[in-house]
Design a protein around this motif. Sequence first.
Motif, short mmCIF file in Angstrom:
data_model
loop_
_atom_site.label_atom_id
_atom_site.label_comp_id
_atom_site.label_asym_id
_atom_site.label_seq_id
_atom_site.Cartn_x
_atom_site.Cartn_y
_atom_site.Cartn_z
N GLY A 56 0.83 -1.18 0.00
CA GLY A 56 0.00 0.00 0.00
C GLY A 56 0.88 1.25 0.00
N ASN A 57 0.49 2.25 -0.76
CA ASN A 57 1.36 3.42 -0.83
C ASN A 57 0.55 4.70 -0.95
OD1 ASN A 57 1.20 4.15 -3.91
ND2 ASN A 57 1.54 1.96 -3.82
N ALA A 58 1.24 5.79 -0.72
CA ALA A 58 0.61 7.09 -0.81
C ALA A 58 1.61 8.10 -1.36
CB ALA A 58 0.14 7.54 0.58
N LEU A 59 1.15 9.00 -2.16
CA LEU A 59 1.95 10.10 -2.65
C LEU A 59 1.43 11.37 -2.02
CD1 LEU A 59 2.23 9.21 -6.43
CD2 LEU A 59 4.03 9.07 -4.73
N TYR A 60 2.29 12.29 -1.64
CA TYR A 60 1.85 13.43 -0.88
C TYR A 60 1.76 14.74 -1.66
CZ TYR A 60 2.34 10.10 2.82
OH TYR A 60 2.22 8.98 3.59
N PRO A 61 2.86 15.26 -2.22
CA PRO A 61 2.70 16.53 -2.93
C PRO A 61 1.90 16.33 -4.20
CG PRO A 61 5.02 16.08 -2.41
CD PRO A 61 4.25 14.83 -2.19
N THR A 62 0.94 17.15 -4.42
CA THR A 62 0.13 17.03 -5.64
C THR A 62 0.98 17.20 -6.88
OG1 THR A 62 -0.45 19.37 -5.49
CG2 THR A 62 -1.95 17.80 -4.49
N SER A 63 2.10 17.88 -6.74
CA SER A 63 2.96 18.12 -7.89
C SER A 63 3.63 16.85 -8.40
CB SER A 63 4.04 19.15 -7.54
OG SER A 63 4.86 18.66 -6.50
N THR A 64 3.65 15.78 -7.58
CA THR A 64 4.33 14.55 -8.00
C THR A 64 3.36 13.48 -8.51
OG1 THR A 64 4.28 13.56 -5.82
CG2 THR A 64 6.16 14.97 -6.34
N LYS A 65 2.09 13.70 -8.28
CA LYS A 65 1.12 12.68 -8.70
C LYS A 65 1.15 12.50 -10.22
CE LYS A 65 -1.95 13.09 -4.75
NZ LYS A 65 -3.30 13.43 -4.26
N GLY A 66 1.14 11.23 -10.61
CA GLY A 66 1.22 10.92 -12.04
C GLY A 66 2.63 10.89 -12.57
N ARG A 67 3.59 11.34 -11.78
CA ARG A 67 4.99 11.36 -12.24
C ARG A 67 5.88 10.44 -11.41
NH1 ARG A 67 7.94 15.78 -11.88
NH2 ARG A 67 6.85 16.67 -10.08
N PHE A 68 5.58 10.28 -10.14
CA PHE A 68 6.42 9.48 -9.24
C PHE A 68 5.69 8.19 -8.87
CE2 PHE A 68 9.06 13.10 -7.11
CZ PHE A 68 9.40 13.58 -8.36
N THR A 69 6.46 7.11 -8.81
CA THR A 69 5.91 5.83 -8.40
C THR A 69 6.87 5.16 -7.43
OG1 THR A 69 4.84 5.53 -10.55
CG2 THR A 69 5.06 3.59 -9.15
N ILE A 70 6.33 4.69 -6.32
CA ILE A 70 7.15 4.00 -5.34
C ILE A 70 6.89 2.50 -5.44
CG2 ILE A 70 5.44 4.16 -3.48
CD1 ILE A 70 7.81 4.70 -1.55
N SER A 71 7.93 1.71 -5.20
CA SER A 71 7.79 0.25 -5.24
C SER A 71 8.84 -0.35 -4.32
CB SER A 71 7.95 -0.27 -6.67
OG SER A 71 9.26 0.01 -7.16
N ARG A 72 8.65 -1.61 -4.02
CA ARG A 72 9.65 -2.29 -3.19
C ARG A 72 9.99 -3.64 -3.79
NH1 ARG A 72 7.19 -2.04 2.52
NH2 ARG A 72 9.25 -2.76 3.11
N THR A 73 11.26 -4.00 -3.68
CA THR A 73 11.73 -5.31 -4.11
C THR A 73 12.14 -6.06 -2.87
OG1 THR A 73 12.53 -4.35 -6.18
CG2 THR A 73 13.33 -6.54 -5.59
N LYS A 74 11.29 -6.96 -2.42
CA LYS A 74 11.55 -7.64 -1.16
C LYS A 74 12.80 -8.50 -1.23
CE LYS A 74 6.88 -7.55 0.70
NZ LYS A 74 5.81 -8.32 1.38
N ALA A 75 13.03 -9.13 -2.36
CA ALA A 75 14.18 -10.02 -2.49
C ALA A 75 15.48 -9.27 -2.26
CB ALA A 75 14.18 -10.69 -3.86
N ASN A 76 15.52 -7.99 -2.66
CA ASN A 76 16.74 -7.19 -2.50
C ASN A 76 16.68 -6.25 -1.31
OD1 ASN A 76 17.78 -8.34 -4.83
ND2 ASN A 76 16.99 -6.72 -6.15
N ASN A 77 15.58 -6.32 -0.57
CA ASN A 77 15.43 -5.45 0.60
C ASN A 77 15.61 -3.99 0.20
OD1 ASN A 77 14.71 -5.69 3.31
ND2 ASN A 77 16.82 -5.43 4.02
N THR A 78 14.96 -3.61 -0.89
CA THR A 78 15.16 -2.30 -1.49
C THR A 78 13.83 -1.66 -1.83
OG1 THR A 78 17.26 -3.04 -2.44
CG2 THR A 78 16.31 -1.05 -3.36
N VAL A 79 13.77 -0.36 -1.71
CA VAL A 79 12.61 0.43 -2.12
C VAL A 79 13.07 1.41 -3.19
CG1 VAL A 79 10.90 2.13 -1.40
CG2 VAL A 79 11.38 0.15 0.04
N HIS A 80 12.26 1.57 -4.21
CA HIS A 80 12.61 2.45 -5.32
C HIS A 80 11.61 3.60 -5.44
CE1 HIS A 80 15.34 -0.70 -6.67
NE2 HIS A 80 14.35 -1.56 -6.50
N LEU A 81 12.11 4.70 -5.97
CA LEU A 81 11.24 5.82 -6.33
C LEU A 81 11.53 6.15 -7.79
CD1 LEU A 81 9.14 7.89 -5.27
CD2 LEU A 81 11.06 9.46 -4.95
#
Length: 124
Positions: A56-81
């Motif tokens: 589950g995720n949330a984006l905060y500044p309205t200026s980033t909506k539609g442009r930024f995406t967050i995800s996580r790769t559990k196998a690598n213990n990493t989160v991406h933006l």
Amino acid sequence: QLQLVESGGGLVQPGESLRLSCAASGRTLDDYVVGWFRQAPGKEREGVSCIEYDGGNALYPTSTKGRFTISRTKANNTVHLQMHNLKPDDTALYFCAARFNRYCSGRGQDYEYWGQGTQVTVSS
């Protein structure tokens, strides 16, 4: 002790893309909410995005909506933006942070662990 290291920042032109990564060590990120924050010179830190352990995720500044995406790769213990169509106003030092909680928060004070940051500069 959870340690976070950001990478992927750089100098890009307006309209280009960057993918930031937050690599964790010491503990699994499965038990943590991970957020991205940014701070531009002379401005307050602001929450950019957040991902919960179940995706589950949330984006905060309205200026980033539609442009930024967050995800996580559990196998690598990493989160991406993933950031697309970058604008000069996106220029800032970007931090990832983790909180031992199930739910996202846009408040920096709710996070216990922080990385050192990665610089993103958008300029022509």
